[in-house]
Design an enzyme around this catalytic site. Structure first.
Site, PDB file in Angstrom:
ATOM      1  N   VAL A  12       0.848  -1.095  -0.202  1.00  0.00           N
ATOM      2  CA  VAL A  12      -0.236   0.025  -0.010  1.00  0.00           C
ATOM      3  C   VAL A  12       0.667   1.019   0.130  1.00  0.00           C
ATOM      4  CG1 VAL A  12      -1.935   1.272   1.281  1.00  0.00           C
ATOM      5  CG2 VAL A  12      -1.789  -0.565   1.274  1.00  0.00           C
ATOM      6  N   GLU A 124     -10.590   5.945   5.767  1.00  0.00           N
ATOM      7  CA  GLU A 124     -11.526   4.992   5.226  1.00  0.00           C
ATOM      8  C   GLU A 124     -10.960   3.774   4.025  1.00  0.00           C
ATOM      9  OE1 GLU A 124     -14.278   4.536   2.751  1.00  0.00           O
ATOM     10  OE2 GLU A 124     -13.952   6.961   3.180  1.00  0.00           O
ATOM     11  N   VAL A 127     -11.395  -0.364   5.634  1.00  0.00           N
ATOM     12  CA  VAL A 127     -12.315  -1.243   5.474  1.00  0.00           C
ATOM     13  C   VAL A 127     -12.909  -1.994   4.216  1.00  0.00           C
ATOM     14  CG1 VAL A 127     -14.868  -1.549   5.683  1.00  0.00           C
ATOM     15  CG2 VAL A 127     -13.416  -0.230   7.405  1.00  0.00           C
ATOM     16  N   GLY A 129     -11.178  -1.424   1.754  1.00  0.00           N
ATOM     17  CA  GLY A 129     -10.345  -0.452   0.170  1.00  0.00           C
ATOM     18  C   GLY A 129      -9.826   0.363  -0.311  1.00  0.00           C
ATOM     19  N   ILE A 131     -12.961   0.843  -1.865  1.00  0.00           N
ATOM     20  CA  ILE A 131     -14.532   0.744  -1.711  1.00  0.00           C
ATOM     21  C   ILE A 131     -14.626   2.507  -0.620  1.00  0.00           C
ATOM     22  CG2 ILE A 131     -16.927  -0.280  -1.742  1.00  0.00           C
ATOM     23  CD1 ILE A 131     -15.885  -2.565  -2.030  1.00  0.00           C
ATOM     24  N   ASP A 196      -9.898 -10.468   9.693  1.00  0.00           N
ATOM     25  CA  ASP A 196     -10.397  -9.443   8.711  1.00  0.00           C
ATOM     26  C   ASP A 196     -11.250  -9.126   8.767  1.00  0.00           C
ATOM     27  OD1 ASP A 196      -8.331  -7.463   6.834  1.00  0.00           O
ATOM     28  OD2 ASP A 196     -10.197  -8.535   5.629  1.00  0.00           O
ATOM     29  N   LYS A 200     -12.985  -5.181  10.509  1.00  0.00           N
ATOM     30  CA  LYS A 200     -13.716  -4.016   9.122  1.00  0.00           C
ATOM     31  C   LYS A 200     -15.395  -3.879  10.388  1.00  0.00           C
ATOM     32  CE  LYS A 200     -11.035  -5.368   5.222  1.00  0.00           C
ATOM     33  NZ  LYS A 200     -10.370  -5.964   4.126  1.00  0.00           N
ATOM     34  N   GLY A 298      -6.138  -4.971  -2.635  1.00  0.00           N
ATOM     35  CA  GLY A 298      -4.922  -4.757  -4.040  1.00  0.00           C
ATOM     36  C   GLY A 298      -4.727  -3.174  -3.674  1.00  0.00           C
TER      37      GLY A 298
END
Length: 404
Positions: A12, A124, A127, A129, A131, A196, A200, A298
């Site tokens: 990231v 942001e 949770v 990625g 979206i 995971d 979230k 991703g």
């Protein structure tokens, strides 16, 4: 000009740097200012990097630099991410993160510090990625009383289940393929055991309901026990199996949260969400149901959400109302209080036995072994009935209700 620092140059973090470089002109146009990466913290060597002079191994180089006003934390995990984030906020620097574990565990404290220091702590990317979900919850949907949030929150498990459903792959084979494609880590426990997704739904519940949800108190089941027999027999009944994060506000103002596999009806929008895609359903008292769909992970999708938070801060948006309060004792209701139906595969019992315990509304499958879906009831009541039924329970999976 706004100068930022990136903590961690992994998937990231490197994506954040890449986006700030290739989209520099459009970012400047949208934010009104040039955004420049001044420092990158990482313990590794990057001698081949075209701007290797940006790298440092000493966090103090960032903390004590008054020109750096925004810190991007993409280290992951709790330490040293927590220590670095808290120090940056206390030093008057805004922080943007993709670190779901940190937000779920220490978000209440870090948000309070950010407000006290008159800076922002935005997450942001933690949770969905790429979206957008955090900002819509706090902005576009702010006029609503949010009553439920549920959905597919983990791309790795959704990929595995898709391979099992579509291609008849075993869990082990599907997991191996996910690892080969880079969707799953070498140690996939956080994904396949549901941790995971738990973090979230913890963040979403805290933000939507305004009180801190303790991730350690969320009932969490993964997909490691899902078999091809479960998948096939669910399909015969018109369902697909998905790992679902779920939270609901009860009538007395408490929160029910859980993560578990669920049978989703084939007509439900979530049933068609496949591969590594995520989908989050939000139910508001005025707007009804809204679904957010896209790639939940991703490099670039997640990094894009991080950079969007940076732009938001640069534009001067006041996001310091991204906050939730400490929850009172007993705030989290037992997940067994929720009304569900159960998909059950059993041996050593007959249809007559099942109907005597669960009633004539029970739905039976066509498999050789006994397979059935119970009428809806509070889960604690269904537990009692299963105990009274006896026999050997092979599988027990929750079923999404039509109103879910």
């Amino acid at each position: 000009m706004i100068q930022i620092a990136i903590l961690g140059y992994g998937t990231v973090g490197s994506g954040v740097y890449e986006i700030t470089q290739k989209n520099a002109k459009s970012i400047k146009r949208k934010s009104g200012k040039e955004i420049v990466v001044k420092r990158i913290l990482d313990l590794r060597e990057f001698d081949d990097h075209p701007h290797k002079e940006l790298f440092t191994k000493d966090f103090d180089d960032i903390l004590n630099d008054s020109d750096i006003s925004i810190v991007v934390e993409t280290i992951g995990g709790l330490e040293p991410a927590y220590r670095f984030t808290k120090s940056a906020l206390l030093a008057g620097k805004s922080v943007v993160t993709s670190n779901k574990e940190l937000v779920a565990t220490h978000g209440t404290e870090l948000l309070r510090i950010a407000r006290e220091q008159n800076v922002n702590y935005l997450f942001e990317a933690s949770v969905g990625g790429g979206i957008p979900i955090i900002r819509p919850l706090n902005g576009c949907l702010a006029a609503n009383e949010i009553t439920e949030i549920f959905g597919i929150l983990n791309g790795t498990t959704n990929y595995i289940l898709t391979k099992m459903i579509k291609d008849g792959e075993s869990f082990a084979d599907a997991l191996r393929q996910a690892q080969e494609k880079g969707y799953a880590e070498r140690n996939p426990e956080a994904d396949v055991e549901g941790h995971d997704a738990c973090r979230k739904i913890c963040i979403l519940a805290s933000l939507a309901f305004g009180k801190a949800v303790d991730a350690d108190k969320i009932h969490t089941e993964g997909i490691t026990n899902i078999t091809l027999e479960d998948v096939r027999e669910a399909a015969d009944l018109g369902y697909v199996i998905k790992l679902i994060g779920y939270t609901k506000k009860t009538e007395d103002g408490r929160a029910i949260c859980r993560v578990s596999p669920m049978l989703v009806p084939e007509g439900n929008p979530l049933s068609g969400v496949e591969d590594v895609f995520n989908a989050i359903m939000v139910r508001g008292d005025s707007i009804g149901d809204v679904m957010f769909y896209g790639r939940g992970a991703g490099k670039l999708p997640t990094a894009s959400a991080v950079v969007a938070d940076v732009i938001d801060i640069v534009k001067g948006a006041d996001n310091k109302n991204f906050i939730w309060d400490e929850a009172p004792e007993g705030y989290m209701a037992c997940y067994k209080e929720a009304v569900v139906s159960l998909f059950v595969r059993a041996k050593g019992v007959t249809k007559d036995d099942v109907e005597k315990v669960f009633g004539s509304d029970t739905v039976f499958g066509r498999a050789d072994e006994l397979c059935f879906i119970t009428p809806p009831d509070k889960e604690k009541e269904l537990d009692k009935k299963l105990e009274a039924l006896g026999g050997e329970i092979i599988s027990r999976i929750r079923v999404m209700q039509e109103e879910d």
